[in-house]
Design an enzyme around this catalytic site. Structure first.
Site, PDB file in Angstrom:
ATOM      1  N   CYS A   1       0.805  -1.222   0.000  1.00  0.00           N
ATOM      2  CA  CYS A   1       0.000   0.000   0.000  1.00  0.00           C
ATOM      3  C   CYS A   1       0.840   1.276   0.000  1.00  0.00           C
ATOM      4  CB  CYS A   1      -0.939   0.003   1.204  1.00  0.00           C
ATOM      5  SG  CYS A   1      -1.966  -1.478   1.298  1.00  0.00           S
TER       6      CYS A   1
ATOM      7  N   HIS B   1      -9.084   2.921  -2.298  1.00  0.00           N
ATOM      8  CA  HIS B   1      -7.662   2.622  -2.120  1.00  0.00           C
ATOM      9  C   HIS B   1      -7.133   1.747  -3.253  1.00  0.00           C
ATOM     10  CE1 HIS B   1      -3.896   1.455  -0.461  1.00  0.00           C
ATOM     11  NE2 HIS B   1      -4.298   0.340   0.130  1.00  0.00           N
TER      12      HIS B   1
ATOM     13  N   CYS C   1       0.135   2.732   6.464  1.00  0.00           N
ATOM     14  CA  CYS C   1       0.559   1.369   6.782  1.00  0.00           C
ATOM     15  C   CYS C   1       0.588   0.588   5.479  1.00  0.00           C
ATOM     16  CB  CYS C   1      -0.410   0.720   7.766  1.00  0.00           C
ATOM     17  SG  CYS C   1      -2.101   0.580   7.123  1.00  0.00           S
TER      18      CYS C   1
END
Length: 436
Positions: free
Chosen positions: A99, A392, A422
């Site tokens: 991510c 996302h 994160c």
């Protein structure tokens, strides 16, 4: 305060971010259904270059990322160069940090700028949750390799006879950590229980995220940084993100059942970020190169930090670990920040990180620091909403957050902004930005 590490070239130039752009973000299997990540990447980079009016030959490097890899295009960065009319001699390579992938892409271009090997480059990422590399079982894969080497039809038939019906079933991409078998949602549940994050608190944060994102679009704040996407069959362009709930109501959140711990859980689909398709990119160059080209930077990269922690527990505490390092390297504290933008993978993870940033005990006993990183001021935090609302697209998130934060800093007259996230594998990323 530890050692300050200025991000400057050998000539003393700062690292300027002169432009940034993203596609609208679309929920899985909606507007971008069937559009692979490489095409989304071409879309955003092509439009970014067109809007910036920077000659293609000025860009000397493109670093791009993709988390959900497509076997037919393993180097998405090079495909984007070849598919957007950029100079074919442009250096291009791909990165992946889950991510935090486009955080890594930005850091890599910045390092090339500081080393003096380039004067301008593009960093970004794209992902599609709608176009997935659906695989085959390990047994079928092995048989297919052996069949390819078999010399006679009887040998091939004998190999195929070993297969059972279940071996022929398609295998979707894994959603669990390879090393632990845990899903990120399982870790979010664990963090919620360990740190006392209630269902009500999680739903409230999700509601806040949607409200603020809807308001940002309503106020016209995002038009400059989000392109209109024209996609086949070209009947209806996608202008805005399609995950944002304009009529978000707390009562609706309470109706959903837990998604991971079905009996005792608090993490739901509504207080988690959805699977999303999209792309984002930024143009970076040395401060002097920007001046030569007559460009006014959106802002500057002041510092960055990447961290890694254990994956068995509290895996999503990347922001709590990386933020103090990034602030230290920038020579700043939390109180110096104008804006704080944290990736909302899950409301539980976000709230737990906020809790630890203000924890003296965590700072002393875990980080080995004398004092807590600092309390997060709600008036500075995710002021335009976050990932729970926008979505996302894994590799695009960092570049989107950087662009959005710099635009908002400029609207507020400048200052410092923190962007942090994160990432799977216990990774964390944080960057300090500066706008004038």
């Amino acid at each position: 305060m530890g050692q300050v590490l200025p991000l400057v070239t050998r000539q003393g130039d700062r690292i300027a971010i002169v432009s940034g752009l993203r596609t609208p973000f679309a929920r899985q299997a909606t507007a971008f259904h069937g559009i692979p990540a490489v095409d989304l990447g071409k879309m955003v980079v092509g439009e970014l270059l067109a809007r910036s009016e920077i000659p293609a030959e000025v860009i000397e490097q493109l670093v791009f990322g993709q988390v959900v890899q497509m076997p037919e295009a393993p180097n998405i960065a090079r495909e984007i160069v070849l598919g957007t009319g950029m100079n074919v001699h442009t250096d291009a390579y791909s990165v992946s940090r889950a991510c935090a992938t486009s955080f890594q892409a930005v850091a890599n271009v910045a390092e090339s700028l500081m080393a003096g090997t380039i004067r301008a480059g593009i960093a970004g990422g794209a992902d599609s949750s709608s176009v997935l590399p659906i695989g085959v079982s390990k047994k079928l894969a092995r048989v297919l390799v052996d069949v390819n080497k078999a010399r006679t039809m009887s040998q091939r038939l004998k190999l195929f006879s070993r297969l059972r019906l279940r071996d022929l079933m398609p295998v979707p991409p894994a959603v669990a950590e390879y090393s632990t078998g845990l899903r990120m949602g399982d870790t979010a549940e664990q963090m919620a229980k360990t740190y006392g994050i209630t269902r009500e608190q999680q739903d409230a944060l999700a509601h806040r995220s949607h409200q603020r994102a809807a308001q940002a679009w309503s106020d016209g704040k995002l038009k400059e940084e989000v392109m209109t996407a024209f996609i086949p069959p070209y009947k209806q362009p996608l202008v805005e993100d399609n995950n944002i709930r304009g009529n978000s109501s707390l009562a609706d959140y309470a109706k959903l059942r837990p998604a991971f711990d079905r009996k005792h859980g608090t993490v739901t689909a509504a207080n988690s970020t959805p699977l999303t398709d999209g792309a984002a990119a930024v143009i970076l160059m040395t401060e002097s190169r920007a001046k030569e080209l007559g460009l006014v930077p959106l802002g500057y990269l002041r510092s960055y930090a990447f961290t890694a922690i254990d994956v068995w527990q509290d895996m999503l505490f990347g922001p709590a670990w990386s933020t103090p390092l990034a602030l230290e390297r920038a020579g700043l504290t939390m109180s110096d920040l104008t804006l704080i933008d944290m990736h909302e993978a899950f409301a539980a993870q976000t709230l737990a990180n906020i809790q630890l940033l203000g924890s003296e005990r965590f700072a002393c006993e875990v980080l080995g620091r004398a004092h807590a990183t600092g309390e997060v001021d709600d008036s500075k935090f995710n002021v335009l909403g976050g990932s729970i609302a926008y979505g996302h697209p894994f590799a695009a998130t960092g570049a989107w957050m950087i662009t959005q934060t710099l635009h908002e800093l400029r609207r507020r007259g400048g200052g410092f902004g923190l962007v942090t996230a994160c990432a799977a594998g216990g990774l964390g990323a944080a960057m300090v930005l500066e706008a004038e």
